[in-house]
Design a protein around this motif. Structure first.
Motif, PDB file in Angstrom:
ATOM      1  N   VAL A  18       9.244   1.940   2.532  1.00  0.00           N
ATOM      2  CA  VAL A  18       8.106   1.272   1.883  1.00  0.00           C
ATOM      3  C   VAL A  18       6.884   2.191   1.855  1.00  0.00           C
ATOM      4  O   VAL A  18       6.200   2.302   0.825  1.00  0.00           O
ATOM      5  N   THR A  19       6.627   2.874   2.965  1.00  0.00           N
ATOM      6  CA  THR A  19       5.441   3.752   2.992  1.00  0.00           C
ATOM      7  C   THR A  19       5.579   4.894   1.997  1.00  0.00           C
ATOM      8  O   THR A  19       4.589   5.305   1.388  1.00  0.00           O
ATOM      9  N   TYR A  20       6.791   5.422   1.848  1.00  0.00           N
ATOM     10  CA  TYR A  20       6.984   6.466   0.829  1.00  0.00           C
ATOM     11  C   TYR A  20       6.749   5.900  -0.568  1.00  0.00           C
ATOM     12  O   TYR A  20       6.148   6.543  -1.419  1.00  0.00           O
ATOM     13  N   SER A  21       7.253   4.689  -0.817  1.00  0.00           N
ATOM     14  CA  SER A  21       7.060   4.087  -2.142  1.00  0.00           C
ATOM     15  C   SER A  21       5.584   3.808  -2.410  1.00  0.00           C
ATOM     16  O   SER A  21       5.124   3.904  -3.546  1.00  0.00           O
ATOM     17  N   GLN A  22       4.845   3.493  -1.355  1.00  0.00           N
ATOM     18  CA  GLN A  22       3.405   3.229  -1.509  1.00  0.00           C
ATOM     19  C   GLN A  22       2.615   4.503  -1.796  1.00  0.00           C
ATOM     20  O   GLN A  22       1.459   4.441  -2.199  1.00  0.00           O
ATOM     21  N   SER A  23       3.258   5.665  -1.547  1.00  0.00           N
ATOM     22  CA  SER A  23       2.593   6.937  -1.851  1.00  0.00           C
ATOM     23  C   SER A  23       3.024   7.455  -3.220  1.00  0.00           C
ATOM     24  O   SER A  23       2.925   8.657  -3.493  1.00  0.00           O
ATOM     25  N   GLU A  24       3.520   6.527  -4.042  1.00  0.00           N
ATOM     26  CA  GLU A  24       3.888   6.826  -5.434  1.00  0.00           C
ATOM     27  C   GLU A  24       5.126   7.707  -5.553  1.00  0.00           C
ATOM     28  O   GLU A  24       5.359   8.308  -6.610  1.00  0.00           O
ATOM     29  N   LYS A  25       5.924   7.788  -4.492  1.00  0.00           N
ATOM     30  CA  LYS A  25       7.209   8.486  -4.579  1.00  0.00           C
ATOM     31  C   LYS A  25       8.262   7.532  -5.124  1.00  0.00           C
ATOM     32  O   LYS A  25       8.226   6.328  -4.860  1.00  0.00           O
ATOM     33  N   LYS A  26       9.211   8.076  -5.868  1.00  0.00           N
ATOM     34  CA  LYS A  26      10.349   7.272  -6.316  1.00  0.00           C
ATOM     35  C   LYS A  26      11.397   7.331  -5.211  1.00  0.00           C
ATOM     36  O   LYS A  26      11.956   8.399  -4.931  1.00  0.00           O
ATOM     37  N   VAL A  27      11.661   6.196  -4.572  1.00  0.00           N
ATOM     38  CA  VAL A  27      12.412   6.169  -3.319  1.00  0.00           C
ATOM     39  C   VAL A  27      13.687   5.335  -3.461  1.00  0.00           C
ATOM     40  O   VAL A  27      13.702   4.296  -4.129  1.00  0.00           O
ATOM     41  N   LEU A  28      14.740   5.813  -2.785  1.00  0.00           N
ATOM     42  CA  LEU A  28      15.992   5.058  -2.715  1.00  0.00           C
ATOM     43  C   LEU A  28      16.394   4.918  -1.254  1.00  0.00           C
ATOM     44  O   LEU A  28      16.436   5.906  -0.517  1.00  0.00           O
ATOM     45  N   LEU A  29      16.671   3.699  -0.838  1.00  0.00           N
ATOM     46  CA  LEU A  29      17.214   3.451   0.503  1.00  0.00           C
ATOM     47  C   LEU A  29      18.698   3.118   0.352  1.00  0.00           C
ATOM     48  O   LEU A  29      19.055   2.209  -0.392  1.00  0.00           O
TER      49      LEU A  29
END
Length: 229
Positions: free
Chosen positions: A63-74
């Motif tokens: 979530v924190t990575y996504s909040q930094s505008e990164k496109k993230v996959l878990l």
């Protein structure tokens, strides 16, 4: 048990200004600073034993990575005791095991988490051979493709000392974060987990200590700065 009962609360979503949320952002920053000589795009989070908080840690870190505008996959790589579908309240009918076994395409396995910039691949149906699936060429091929789509890929795995899945997965990742419950795991057990990672030449980025009591003075410092502005 119903989905709602199993749902894991993500504090980085429900209270992003809390001291705990701030520690997840610190973890994200520390990981970013670890990427000096090598790009860190695929990171695995594991623990020595069960119940140490690795799944909570990786979900909040995602979530924190996504909040930094990164496109993230878990990716829920724990195909023995999966949890991501409960955490994000999504279906687990199709997931990683379906993808590796050729029962679906990558696009069918990826689900939106409901959080901006964050997608999820759940574990899928529990297979009879999770270690072999994790070690397969198909798994490596899937990760190679996902690297071209996402800025950051986070993989949750079973505990290191329970089964070999995590060691196998570690060899395919750019780095590993080890979660340790400070009040639960003895030093020699944690050392054995580290040795298992070193045995497969995994790049250990650091250790997250869970259940560490913060001093009241530390709380005060956070609220002084965290609520400014």
């Amino acid at each position: 048990m119903s989905r709602s009962v199993n749902k894991r609360q993500l504090i980085t979503v429900t209270n992003s200004r809390s001291p705990v949320s701030e520690t997840y952002r610190v973890l994200r920053t520390n990981v970013n600073f670890a990427a000096i000589d090598q790009k860190l795009q695929v990171i695995m989070v594991t623990s020595a034993g069960p119940g140490e908080g690795k799944s909570t840690t990786i979900a909040n870190l995602a979530v924190t990575y996504s909040q930094s505008e990164k496109k993230v996959l878990l990716i829920d790589g724990d195909m023995r005791k999966p949890t991501a579908h409960h955490t994000f309240q999504v279906s687990n009918q199709v997931g990683l095991s379906s993808l590796i076994s050729g029962q679906c395409e990558i696009e069918q396995a990826i689900q939106p988490s409901g959080i901006p910039n964050l997608d999820v691949i759940t574990s899928g149906p529990i297979p009879p051979n999770p270690s072999e699936m994790m070690a397969s060429y198909k798994m490596a091929s899937v990760l190679d493709h996902l690297r071209t789509v996402y800025d950051m890929i986070l993989i949750d795995t079973p505990p290191l000392l329970a089964v070999t899945d995590a060691q196998v997965a570690a060899a395919k990742c750019d780095g590993v974060i080890l979660v340790v419950d400070q009040g639960k795991v003895k030093r020699d057990i944690a050392a054995k987990a580290v040795k298992n990672l070193e045995h497969v030449n995994a790049r250990i980025l650091g250790v997250v200590l869970n259940n560490v009591k913060r001093k009241a003075s530390e709380q005060a410092y956070y609220y002084y700065y965290g609520h400014e502005g």
